[in-house]
Write a protein that holds these residues in place. Structure first.
Motif, PDB file in Angstrom:
ATOM      1  N   VAL A  67       1.570  17.032  -3.193  1.00  0.00           N
ATOM      2  CA  VAL A  67       2.233  15.733  -2.530  1.00  0.00           C
ATOM      3  C   VAL A  67       1.366  15.597  -1.445  1.00  0.00           C
ATOM      4  CG1 VAL A  67       4.152  14.657  -1.245  1.00  0.00           C
ATOM      5  CG2 VAL A  67       4.591  15.837  -3.464  1.00  0.00           C
ATOM      6  N   ILE A  68       1.199  16.452  -0.693  1.00  0.00           N
ATOM      7  CA  ILE A  68       0.397  16.345   0.828  1.00  0.00           C
ATOM      8  C   ILE A  68      -0.708  15.918   0.304  1.00  0.00           C
ATOM      9  CG2 ILE A  68      -0.498  17.624   2.707  1.00  0.00           C
ATOM     10  CD1 ILE A  68       2.219  19.162   2.883  1.00  0.00           C
ATOM     11  N   TRP A  69      -1.574  16.875  -0.669  1.00  0.00           N
ATOM     12  CA  TRP A  69      -2.854  16.467  -0.907  1.00  0.00           C
ATOM     13  C   TRP A  69      -2.986  15.210  -1.558  1.00  0.00           C
ATOM     14  CZ3 TRP A  69      -3.380  21.916  -3.501  1.00  0.00           C
ATOM     15  CH2 TRP A  69      -3.491  22.732  -2.443  1.00  0.00           C
ATOM     16  N   ASP A  70      -2.063  14.709  -2.660  1.00  0.00           N
ATOM     17  CA  ASP A  70      -2.545  13.620  -2.993  1.00  0.00           C
ATOM     18  C   ASP A  70      -1.998  12.354  -2.199  1.00  0.00           C
ATOM     19  OD1 ASP A  70      -3.195  14.909  -5.477  1.00  0.00           O
ATOM     20  OD2 ASP A  70      -1.147  14.967  -6.475  1.00  0.00           O
ATOM     21  N   MET A  71      -0.987  12.527  -1.324  1.00  0.00           N
ATOM     22  CA  MET A  71      -0.849  11.361  -0.408  1.00  0.00           C
ATOM     23  C   MET A  71      -2.064  10.981   0.575  1.00  0.00           C
ATOM     24  SD  MET A  71       2.481   9.759  -0.584  1.00  0.00           S
ATOM     25  CE  MET A  71       2.765   9.521   1.158  1.00  0.00           C
TER      26      MET A  71
ATOM     27  N   LEU B 229      -2.825   4.656   1.376  1.00  0.00           N
ATOM     28  CA  LEU B 229      -2.857   4.670   2.751  1.00  0.00           C
ATOM     29  C   LEU B 229      -3.985   5.273   3.328  1.00  0.00           C
ATOM     30  CD1 LEU B 229       0.912   5.945   3.377  1.00  0.00           C
ATOM     31  CD2 LEU B 229      -0.179   3.875   3.874  1.00  0.00           C
ATOM     32  N   SER B 230      -4.779   6.252   2.873  1.00  0.00           N
ATOM     33  CA  SER B 230      -5.986   6.937   3.625  1.00  0.00           C
ATOM     34  C   SER B 230      -6.859   5.652   3.655  1.00  0.00           C
ATOM     35  CB  SER B 230      -6.274   7.955   2.817  1.00  0.00           C
ATOM     36  OG  SER B 230      -6.421   7.429   1.571  1.00  0.00           O
ATOM     37  N   THR B 231      -7.380   5.116   2.627  1.00  0.00           N
ATOM     38  CA  THR B 231      -8.435   4.065   2.619  1.00  0.00           C
ATOM     39  C   THR B 231      -7.964   2.893   3.465  1.00  0.00           C
ATOM     40  OG1 THR B 231      -7.580   3.141   0.470  1.00  0.00           O
ATOM     41  CG2 THR B 231      -9.232   4.867   0.342  1.00  0.00           C
ATOM     42  N   TYR B 232      -6.631   2.710   3.427  1.00  0.00           N
ATOM     43  CA  TYR B 232      -6.224   1.367   4.032  1.00  0.00           C
ATOM     44  C   TYR B 232      -6.455   1.432   5.719  1.00  0.00           C
ATOM     45  CZ  TYR B 232      -3.440  -2.720   5.336  1.00  0.00           C
ATOM     46  OH  TYR B 232      -2.940  -3.728   5.824  1.00  0.00           O
ATOM     47  N   SER B 233      -6.155   2.970   6.026  1.00  0.00           N
ATOM     48  CA  SER B 233      -6.200   3.098   7.466  1.00  0.00           C
ATOM     49  C   SER B 233      -7.599   3.113   7.985  1.00  0.00           C
ATOM     50  CB  SER B 233      -5.580   4.376   7.700  1.00  0.00           C
ATOM     51  OG  SER B 233      -5.910   5.142   9.131  1.00  0.00           O
ATOM     52  N   TYR B 234      -8.443   3.470   6.823  1.00  0.00           N
ATOM     53  CA  TYR B 234      -9.991   3.628   7.346  1.00  0.00           C
ATOM     54  C   TYR B 234     -10.423   2.338   7.367  1.00  0.00           C
ATOM     55  CZ  TYR B 234     -14.937   4.366   6.312  1.00  0.00           C
ATOM     56  OH  TYR B 234     -16.395   4.463   6.656  1.00  0.00           O
ATOM     57  N   ASP B 235     -10.030   1.257   6.556  1.00  0.00           N
ATOM     58  CA  ASP B 235     -10.418  -0.048   6.398  1.00  0.00           C
ATOM     59  C   ASP B 235     -10.343  -0.765   7.617  1.00  0.00           C
ATOM     60  OD1 ASP B 235     -11.890   0.203   4.200  1.00  0.00           O
ATOM     61  OD2 ASP B 235     -10.495  -1.069   2.858  1.00  0.00           O
TER      62      ASP B 235
ATOM     63  N   VAL C 214       0.903  -1.310   0.150  1.00  0.00           N
ATOM     64  CA  VAL C 214      -0.098   0.064   0.129  1.00  0.00           C
ATOM     65  C   VAL C 214       0.964   1.441  -0.054  1.00  0.00           C
ATOM     66  CG1 VAL C 214      -1.681   1.225   1.386  1.00  0.00           C
ATOM     67  CG2 VAL C 214      -2.066  -1.166   1.258  1.00  0.00           C
ATOM     68  N   VAL C 215       1.899   1.143   0.773  1.00  0.00           N
ATOM     69  CA  VAL C 215       2.972   2.358   0.645  1.00  0.00           C
ATOM     70  C   VAL C 215       3.451   2.565  -0.616  1.00  0.00           C
ATOM     71  CG1 VAL C 215       5.121   3.251   1.806  1.00  0.00           C
ATOM     72  CG2 VAL C 215       3.428   2.142   3.326  1.00  0.00           C
ATOM     73  N   VAL C 216       3.891   1.743  -1.243  1.00  0.00           N
ATOM     74  CA  VAL C 216       4.646   1.880  -2.569  1.00  0.00           C
ATOM     75  C   VAL C 216       3.640   2.292  -3.545  1.00  0.00           C
ATOM     76  CG1 VAL C 216       5.746   0.480  -4.586  1.00  0.00           C
ATOM     77  CG2 VAL C 216       6.226   0.099  -2.238  1.00  0.00           C
TER      78      VAL C 216
ATOM     79  N   GLY D  15      -5.381   1.087  12.889  1.00  0.00           N
ATOM     80  CA  GLY D  15      -5.689   1.967  11.945  1.00  0.00           C
ATOM     81  C   GLY D  15      -5.132   3.450  12.258  1.00  0.00           C
ATOM     82  N   SER D  16      -5.070   3.789  13.769  1.00  0.00           N
ATOM     83  CA  SER D  16      -4.651   4.977  14.133  1.00  0.00           C
ATOM     84  C   SER D  16      -2.979   4.701  13.754  1.00  0.00           C
ATOM     85  CB  SER D  16      -4.920   5.144  15.350  1.00  0.00           C
ATOM     86  OG  SER D  16      -6.004   5.241  15.831  1.00  0.00           O
TER      87      SER D  16
END
Length: 327
Positions: free
Chosen positions: A256-260, A281-287, A99-101, A298-299
């Protein structure tokens, strides 16, 4: 001849300038007062930021070191401190690194496309008539002001498998048959569509900002470069680009900040359930937090994302300090 017996006029001695007054103490008072006024003016904004973002950030850090699930959420069990177990769990998970890559590649592609398209449109605006420039600005502001949910719905229709306009247009090309093509059958193609959506929403801000910066480029320098034999690329590279460097660095860092942190585009495009090939990363943390109900992990993922973004901010600050030293 008789001698001149007139008495010469006396020239008064030059007046000495009065000694300068000692201005040390009053100057220190004004400096101290001047230093405190900006902080006084910023105090309301800083207070609001502390109230709005302070508690969530502290809570995020606290949850990342706890085992916190549904039982703890409803108060049936107390939260258990687990130290760095959540971090070791995600850092040792190959899915997390995938997910990070994927997030880094997605953000890099979005930023590159956004900056290239924004610069091209900003340069184009300098070469069109006044009414055309006004029309372009109206279209940019309208697209920029469109809600993300609406824009995502439009893109879902454009790339629809059965009724998509994009497939119909491509099928008009000789030897191309895209009728019934599913763009979301694979992760790379689907993320490419989402990337286009992100770029479409980010380009207006970049174009408007760069257009404002281009108005500050001295015409004399460009004309001098042309007289020295520089072509259009040479003028842009050696004259325009160095002057726009601070703006480009700022826009790149913000992009970069917005797209990350892209979330609604992926979440809505995949109907609220992004597949594993679409996880960022954003959706993975939410899931992990709200689907698996592991709020601690998730946190931890969200905190790792914050650390990565802080690294981007550090690079931005270093670049701006270097630019300031050169100037």
């Amino acid at each position: 001849m008789s001698a001149d017996t007139t008495t010469p006029a006396k020239v008064p001695p030059p007046r000495q300038a009065p000694p300068p007054r000692t201005l040390g103490a009053p100057r220190r008072k004004r400096t101290a007062r001047g230093t405190g006024i900006p902080w006084l003016l910023l105090a309301p904004c800083l207070l609001i930021l502390a109230l709005v973002m302070g508690y969530p950030l502290v809570r995020l850090v606290t949850l990342s070191f706890q085992s916190f699930g549904q039982s703890q959420l409803w108060g049936f069990k107390p939260a258990e401190w687990v130290g760095f177990d959540n971090f070791s769990g995600i850092l040792g998970d190959s899915e997390f690194w995938g997910v990070v890559v994927r997030t880094i590649v997605f953000a890099a592609g979005s930023v590159i496309f956004t900056m290239v398209a924004g610069m091209a449109l900003a340069l184009l605006q300098q070469r069109v008539s006044g009414w055309m420039k006004t029309l372009i600005n109206i279209v940019l502001v309208a697209s920029w002001g469109m809600p993300v949910i609406v824009a995502t719905t439009v893109f879902k229709w454009l790339f629809d498998t059965d009724y998509g306009v994009f497939n119909a247009v491509l099928s008009k090309l000789p030897g191309v048959d895209m009728v019934g093509h599913n763009w979301f059958a694979s992760g790379p193609q689907g993320l490419l569509v989402i990337m286009l959506l992100v770029v479409w929403g980010a380009v207006p801000f970049v174009v408007i900002t760069l257009s404002a910066g281009l108005t500050q480029v001295p015409q004399e320098l460009e004309e001098a470069a042309r007289l020295d034999g520089a072509g259009a690329w040479g003028v842009f590279r050696y004259v325009t680009l160095p002057i726009l460097k601070p703006i480009i660095v700022m826009l790149t860092t913000l992009s970069v900040i917005w797209d990350m942190g892209v979330f609604p585009q992926v979440f809505v495009m995949r109907g609220g359930h992004p597949e594993s090939d679409f996880q960022l990363l954003s959706t993975y943390s939410y899931d992990r937090a709200f689907v698996v109900n592991d709020y601690g992990q998730g946190s931890a993922i969200a905190l790792v994302t914050v650390v990565l973004l802080l690294g981007v901010v550090a690079v931005y600050m270093r670049q701006m300090l270097q630019i300031g030293e050169v100037e």
